[in-house]
Design a protein around this motif. Structure first.
Motif: not given
Lengths: 166, 130
Positions: A71-72, A74, A95-98, A100-103, A121, A123
């Motif tokens: 998606a991006k 950064v 780094q991060h998981m949700a 809606e998406g992840a980084s 990033f 999605a």
């Protein structure tokens, strides 16, 4: 065309990190034009390699149920030019998981030297909407990409961290 | 509990990273969408960073309630937010400053509510509740 920009996984810790290798060969078509007489690995294709490594890491964490799309970017920094004959290692950490998406944070190494860094990033394509557009079929992890992980399971020695489900 | 100014500084730093803007472009009244150029995927990125930076959990649709006015005729009529819609906004976004929006509640201006100051106030509320 085979849109695979990693050769194989070397390490894979589900939900945490992954490391893939990419050997640069002079036979790759893009080196003829990028640039004539001075073959340099395009940074965009290294970002793609990091994104494929990271995308499979993110996809595996949800058992490949989500359509994981880049998606991006950064930020991305490359410290020098990479040439045919070099072996790149794409090191990616989740780094991060949700829902809606992840980084992920990605780094590129050659012989232990840090040569590139990117933060990417992803999605999770909205289920209902993507179903309308693409049907139930998960086009992201259809064949080639997921197959990379199956290959990794065969190549990596069990002691060196393989996917838990292997 | 950090001061409001400390929170604002950290929020600014987060936006510098997520949106690649210069710190001096950011003021409390900057709108994320209009002034800082944030797109929809950036909002998720910002939420991730704020969670990490402040050690809080931001539930989906709490800071950026996407669905609040989608297709609800009770909330938006003829392009304006209805009194019922304004009530809904006050309830769902107690951290938003609606004082100037209420005077002329054009639905298209909703995105202007999302300022740097709004995020800082939301974070302060979350930290207080922690």
């Amino acid at each position: 065309m085979r849109w695979i920009w990693i050769d194989r996984f070397e390490e894979f810790e589900p939900g945490k990190r992954a490391r893939a290798v990419r050997n640069l060969s002079h036979a790759e078509d893009h080196f003829a034009d990028h640039f004539p007489g001075w073959p340099v690995m395009p940074a965009s294709l290294m970002i793609e390699g990091l994104a494929q490594t990271g995308g499979i890491l993110v996809g595996e964490a949800n058992d490949f149920r989500e359509k994981v799309v880049l998606a991006k970017v950064v930020r991305a920094t490359f410290h020098r030019e990479m040439m045919p004959g070099e072996t790149l290692h794409y090191d990616v950490e989740l780094q991060h998981m949700a829902p809606e998406g992840a980084s992920v944070a990605g780094r590129v190494f050659v012989d232990g030297e840090l040569v590139g860094e990117a933060e990417i990033f992803f999605a999770h394509l909205d289920q209902s909407r993507s179903k309308q557009m693409f049907g139930d079929h998960n086009f992201v992890f259809s064949g080639q990409l997921k197959h990379m992980l199956d290959m990794a399971r065969k190549v990596i020695k069990p002691a060196e961290a393989t996917p838990a489900s292997a | 509990m950090p001061t409001q100014e400390e929170i604002f500084k950290k929020v600014s730093a987060t936006l510098v990273e997520a949106l690649n803007v210069d710190e001096d472009e950011i003021s409390p009244s900057s709108t994320l969408n209009g002034d800082l150029g944030a797109e929809s995927i950036d909002f998720l990125d910002i939420v991730f960073r704020l969670e990490r930076e402040f050690g809080i959990k931001i539930p989906r649709n709490e800071l950026f309630p996407e669905a609040i006015f989608q297709g609800d005729a009770d909330f938006v009529k003829d392009g304006k937010v209805t009194p019922k819609g304004l009530q809904e906004l006050r309830e769902k976004m107690p951290f938003a400053d609606l004082s100037s929006f209420e005077k002329n509640p054009e639905a298209t201006d909703l995105s202007e509510l999302f300022t740097v100051d709004l995020i800082a106030r939301y974070i302060a509320g979350k930290l207080q509740a922690k």
